[in-house]
Design a protein around this motif. Sequence first.
Motif, PDB file in Angstrom:
ATOM      1  N   LEU A 246       0.824  -1.203   0.000  1.00 23.23           N
ATOM      2  CA  LEU A 246       0.000   0.000   0.000  1.00 23.23           C
ATOM      3  C   LEU A 246       0.866   1.265   0.000  1.00 23.23           C
ATOM      4  CD1 LEU A 246      -2.834   1.291   0.160  1.00 23.23           C
ATOM      5  CD2 LEU A 246      -2.685   1.112   2.652  1.00 23.23           C
ATOM      6  N   GLY A 247       1.875   1.281   0.860  1.00 24.29           N
ATOM      7  CA  GLY A 247       2.766   2.443   0.950  1.00 24.29           C
ATOM      8  C   GLY A 247       3.514   2.688  -0.347  1.00 24.29           C
ATOM      9  N   LEU A 248       3.895   1.632  -1.027  1.00 21.41           N
ATOM     10  CA  LEU A 248       4.624   1.755  -2.288  1.00 21.41           C
ATOM     11  C   LEU A 248       3.753   2.427  -3.351  1.00 21.41           C
ATOM     12  CD1 LEU A 248       7.257   1.021  -3.802  1.00 21.41           C
ATOM     13  CD2 LEU A 248       6.183  -1.159  -4.428  1.00 21.41           C
ATOM     14  N   ILE A 249       2.503   1.999  -3.433  1.00 18.21           N
ATOM     15  CA  ILE A 249       1.586   2.607  -4.398  1.00 18.21           C
ATOM     16  C   ILE A 249       1.282   4.056  -4.011  1.00 18.21           C
ATOM     17  CG2 ILE A 249      -0.748   2.530  -5.369  1.00 18.21           C
ATOM     18  CD1 ILE A 249       0.964   0.344  -6.464  1.00 18.21           C
ATOM     19  N   GLN A 250       1.102   4.307  -2.717  1.00 19.67           N
ATOM     20  CA  GLN A 250       0.849   5.675  -2.259  1.00 19.67           C
ATOM     21  C   GLN A 250       1.993   6.611  -2.653  1.00 19.67           C
ATOM     22  OE1 GLN A 250       0.276   4.772   1.911  1.00 19.67           O
ATOM     23  NE2 GLN A 250      -1.943   4.991   1.763  1.00 19.67           N
ATOM     24  N   ASN A 251       3.211   6.147  -2.463  1.00 19.09           N
ATOM     25  CA  ASN A 251       4.369   6.965  -2.841  1.00 19.09           C
ATOM     26  C   ASN A 251       4.411   7.214  -4.342  1.00 19.09           C
ATOM     27  OD1 ASN A 251       5.258   7.164  -0.205  1.00 19.09           O
ATOM     28  ND2 ASN A 251       6.631   5.397  -0.341  1.00 19.09           N
ATOM     29  N   SER A 252       4.060   6.189  -5.122  1.00 23.07           N
ATOM     30  CA  SER A 252       4.038   6.339  -6.584  1.00 23.07           C
ATOM     31  C   SER A 252       2.990   7.362  -7.011  1.00 23.07           C
ATOM     32  CB  SER A 252       3.749   4.991  -7.252  1.00 23.07           C
ATOM     33  OG  SER A 252       4.811   4.092  -7.056  1.00 23.07           O
ATOM     34  N   ILE A 253       1.807   7.299  -6.374  1.00 25.42           N
ATOM     35  CA  ILE A 253       0.740   8.257  -6.696  1.00 25.42           C
ATOM     36  C   ILE A 253       1.208   9.681  -6.410  1.00 25.42           C
ATOM     37  CG2 ILE A 253      -1.546   9.100  -5.984  1.00 25.42           C
ATOM     38  CD1 ILE A 253      -2.368   6.151  -5.634  1.00 25.42           C
ATOM     39  N   MET A 254       1.778   9.909  -5.221  1.00 21.63           N
ATOM     40  CA  MET A 254       2.222  11.256  -4.847  1.00 21.63           C
ATOM     41  C   MET A 254       3.326  11.746  -5.786  1.00 21.63           C
ATOM     42  SD  MET A 254       0.287  12.375  -2.478  1.00 21.63           S
ATOM     43  CE  MET A 254       1.189  13.883  -2.134  1.00 21.63           C
ATOM     44  N   LYS A 255       4.251  10.854  -6.125  1.00 18.11           N
ATOM     45  CA  LYS A 255       5.354  11.235  -7.009  1.00 18.11           C
ATOM     46  C   LYS A 255       4.826  11.664  -8.378  1.00 18.11           C
ATOM     47  CE  LYS A 255       9.721   9.442  -8.912  1.00 18.11           C
ATOM     48  NZ  LYS A 255       9.405   9.487 -10.345  1.00 18.11           N
ATOM     49  N   MET A 256       3.898  10.866  -8.932  1.00 19.53           N
ATOM     50  CA  MET A 256       3.377  11.172 -10.263  1.00 19.53           C
ATOM     51  C   MET A 256       2.495  12.413 -10.255  1.00 19.53           C
ATOM     52  SD  MET A 256       2.695   7.314 -11.733  1.00 19.53           S
ATOM     53  CE  MET A 256       2.412   7.833 -13.417  1.00 19.53           C
TER      54      MET A 256
ATOM     55  N   GLY B 237      -1.137  20.857  -5.599  1.00 13.71           N
ATOM     56  CA  GLY B 237      -0.810  19.490  -5.988  1.00 13.71           C
ATOM     57  C   GLY B 237      -0.726  18.521  -4.830  1.00 13.71           C
ATOM     58  N   PHE B 238      -0.240  18.980  -3.655  1.00 17.48           N
ATOM     59  CA  PHE B 238      -0.085  18.064  -2.514  1.00 17.48           C
ATOM     60  C   PHE B 238      -1.436  17.536  -2.051  1.00 17.48           C
ATOM     61  CE2 PHE B 238       0.078  17.119   2.019  1.00 17.48           C
ATOM     62  CZ  PHE B 238       1.114  16.187   2.061  1.00 17.48           C
ATOM     63  N   ASP B 239      -2.402  18.450  -1.860  1.00 21.63           N
ATOM     64  CA  ASP B 239      -3.735  18.008  -1.422  1.00 21.63           C
ATOM     65  C   ASP B 239      -4.423  17.182  -2.501  1.00 21.63           C
ATOM     66  OD1 ASP B 239      -3.863  19.133   1.211  1.00 21.63           O
ATOM     67  OD2 ASP B 239      -4.014  21.105   0.292  1.00 21.63           O
ATOM     68  N   PHE B 240      -4.238  17.583  -3.757  1.00 20.08           N
ATOM     69  CA  PHE B 240      -4.781  16.821  -4.884  1.00 20.08           C
ATOM     70  C   PHE B 240      -4.279  15.380  -4.836  1.00 20.08           C
ATOM     71  CE2 PHE B 240      -4.685  15.639  -9.475  1.00 20.08           C
ATOM     72  CZ  PHE B 240      -5.999  15.889  -9.813  1.00 20.08           C
ATOM     73  N   GLY B 241      -2.948  15.222  -4.662  1.00 17.62           N
ATOM     74  CA  GLY B 241      -2.358  13.885  -4.586  1.00 17.62           C
ATOM     75  C   GLY B 241      -2.828  13.126  -3.357  1.00 17.62           C
ATOM     76  N   SER B 242      -2.927  13.818  -2.211  1.00 16.29           N
ATOM     77  CA  SER B 242      -3.348  13.159  -0.969  1.00 16.29           C
ATOM     78  C   SER B 242      -4.756  12.595  -1.097  1.00 16.29           C
ATOM     79  CB  SER B 242      -3.294  14.156   0.196  1.00 16.29           C
ATOM     80  OG  SER B 242      -1.981  14.630   0.397  1.00 16.29           O
ATOM     81  N   VAL B 243      -5.639  13.340  -1.782  1.00 16.29           N
ATOM     82  CA  VAL B 243      -7.020  12.868  -1.954  1.00 16.29           C
ATOM     83  C   VAL B 243      -7.056  11.659  -2.893  1.00 16.29           C
ATOM     84  CG1 VAL B 243      -9.291  13.483  -2.876  1.00 16.29           C
ATOM     85  CG2 VAL B 243      -8.060  15.090  -1.421  1.00 16.29           C
ATOM     86  N   ILE B 244      -6.229  11.665  -3.930  1.00 15.53           N
ATOM     87  CA  ILE B 244      -6.190  10.506  -4.830  1.00 15.53           C
ATOM     88  C   ILE B 244      -5.644   9.281  -4.095  1.00 15.53           C
ATOM     89  CG2 ILE B 244      -5.175   9.575  -6.951  1.00 15.53           C
ATOM     90  CD1 ILE B 244      -5.361  12.351  -8.149  1.00 15.53           C
ATOM     91  N   VAL B 245      -4.677   9.503  -3.184  1.00 22.33           N
ATOM     92  CA  VAL B 245      -4.178   8.404  -2.337  1.00 22.33           C
ATOM     93  C   VAL B 245      -5.332   7.830  -1.515  1.00 22.33           C
ATOM     94  CG1 VAL B 245      -2.795   7.903  -0.287  1.00 22.33           C
ATOM     95  CG2 VAL B 245      -1.758   9.077  -2.230  1.00 22.33           C
ATOM     96  N   LYS B 246      -6.157   8.710  -0.941  1.00 24.48           N
ATOM     97  CA  LYS B 246      -7.303   8.242  -0.159  1.00 24.48           C
ATOM     98  C   LYS B 246      -8.282   7.471  -1.035  1.00 24.48           C
ATOM     99  CE  LYS B 246      -6.384   9.748   3.985  1.00 24.48           C
ATOM    100  NZ  LYS B 246      -6.201   8.795   5.109  1.00 24.48           N
ATOM    101  N   TYR B 247      -8.477   7.964  -2.254  1.00 24.50           N
ATOM    102  CA  TYR B 247      -9.364   7.243  -3.173  1.00 24.50           C
ATOM    103  C   TYR B 247      -8.795   5.849  -3.444  1.00 24.50           C
ATOM    104  CZ  TYR B 247     -12.525   6.152  -6.969  1.00 24.50           C
ATOM    105  OH  TYR B 247     -13.489   5.532  -7.735  1.00 24.50           O
ATOM    106  N   TYR B 248      -7.474   5.767  -3.634  1.00 20.62           N
ATOM    107  CA  TYR B 248      -6.851   4.471  -3.884  1.00 20.62           C
ATOM    108  C   TYR B 248      -7.073   3.525  -2.705  1.00 20.62           C
ATOM    109  CZ  TYR B 248      -3.417   0.785  -4.270  1.00 20.62           C
ATOM    110  OH  TYR B 248      -2.828  -0.447  -4.304  1.00 20.62           O
ATOM    111  N   GLU B 249      -6.928   4.046  -1.488  1.00 18.59           N
ATOM    112  CA  GLU B 249      -7.144   3.205  -0.305  1.00 18.59           C
ATOM    113  C   GLU B 249      -8.563   2.635  -0.320  1.00 18.59           C
ATOM    114  OE1 GLU B 249      -6.183   5.121   3.373  1.00 18.59           O
ATOM    115  OE2 GLU B 249      -4.285   5.922   2.596  1.00 18.59           O
TER     116      GLU B 249
END
Length: 438
Positions: free
Chosen positions: A156-166, A175-187
Motif C-alpha cells: 500500500l505504501g509503495l503505491i501511495q508513494n508512486s501516486i504522490m510522485k506522479m 498538488g499536494f492536497d490533490f495527490g493526498s485525496v487521490i491516495v485516499k481514493y486508492y485506499e
Amino acid sequence: MIDNIKPKEATSIINSLVSGVVPKIGVQHITVGRSEEINAFISSLEDVKNGHSMAKFWIGDFGSGKSFMLHLLNTVALKQKFVVSNADFTPDNRLYSNDGKSVILYSAIMDNIAIQTKPEGGALQTLLEKWIEQVITKTAEDNRISLSEIRNDQYLGLIQNSIMKMVNEITEVGGFDFGSVIVKYYEGYIKGDELLRRNALKWLKGEYKTKTEARQDLGVREIINDSNFYDMLKNFCKFFVSMGYSGFMINLDEAINLYKISTSAAREKNYEKILSIYNDCFQGKISNLLINFAGTKEFLENERRGLFSYQALKSRLETNKFETLEIRDFAQPVIKLTPLDHNEIFVLLKKLKLIFDFNYKTELNISDDEIFAFMEEMFNKPGASEFLTPREVIRDFLNILNIIRQNPAVDKKQLFGDIEISDERPDDLVLLDSIEEI
C-alpha cells in the motif's frame, strides 16, 4: 435513412428538440451548414493536441445554434480523444465570486466530464480509476512485482508513494492536497471502502463546504473554493494528458448570465477572470486546454455591460477588420454564427423527418412540397423576420409530426396555418435592452 444512427441517439434527438433543448448525443446526425466552422475547429484541436491552449467565443442570437454548436464540438473532440465537459452560467454560478458561486460552476464542470465511452458525462470516477490502474501497472513493472501481488496491503505504501510522485510531477498549485485525496481514493478502491471513495470524489468535485469537514474525512488541509478552482481545472488538464488523452475541453454556455450581473464591479471581476484565462491560453502558460464560451452579440459587444466594456478584452476580441459575410476568418478567437439559410433549414427538416420515422417506427406521409409549405407559413408569419429562430422552426415542425403521427387524417394545411411566432428572448434581457436604449 440517416447513416449509422443508433436508436438511443434518435430518441435523444427527438425528445430534446421537442423540449427546446439540444440533445447530448447524436447531434452529428442533424448538422447542416457548419462545415467551415467544424473544419477550422478540427485544426484548432490539432494545435491543442500538440501542446497549445486556446479560448474561443461562439457568438450568435438566441436560438441561432450556439448550444447546438457546443454539443457538436463535443462530438468532434471526443473522437479526437479529448476529455470534455459542459456547464451553463446561471444566476447562481460564475467565474469570479466570494460567496461560493464559482465553486458551483466548478462542480458542474466536474459532474459533466465526458469521454468517448461515456459521452453523456459522469466520467470522473472512470478516469480516476483508469489512472490508478496505470500507476499500479507501472509500479509493479518498476519493482518487478506481479500485478495480483502488488494489490496486497504490504505494498500500500509503495503505491501511495508512486501516486504522490506522479501527481507532484504533473501539478503545480494545490498538488499536494490533490495527490493526498487521490491516495485516499486508492485506499478506498483497493480496500472496498465505498465511503472513503465517495469522500475523495466529493473533495475532487468541490463539494466540501468547510476545511474542518474535509480534514475529518480525508486528513487534508484545504478544499476547492472560489479562489483556487481554476488552478484545480488546470491540474485536471495535466492529469488527463498524463493518462494519454489529447487534452481537456471545457464548454461554458449561457454567458449572457455574466452580462446580466447587476453590479458593474462584479461583472468586471468576471471579465477580468476571462481575460486571465485568455492570457493563460494564448501566452503558453498552460498546455492542452481549450475553453469555449457561448454567448449573444450583446454579451460580446455591448460597451456598457458586455465584454467590450472591459477594454483589455475588447482589444483582444474585436473582429478581424478584413472579415466580411462572404470572407470569413475562423482562426480568430471570436466565431460569429450566421443564421442557417432556408435551403439549410429544409435539409435539416428532411433529416429530422427521417429520424422521427426511425424513432417511432413509422413512415409519415409528408412530402418535400409540404415541408416547403410549412417553411413558407413559418417565414411569412408576422414577426418572423424579427423573432423566428431555428429552435422554434424545429420544435414546431416536430410538434406537427407528432400530431400527424397520432392523427393521420388531420388537415396539414390547417396545422400550418395555426402556427404563431413569439419572441423567445428572456424577459429580463428584453428589459435590459430597453434600459440600454434609454
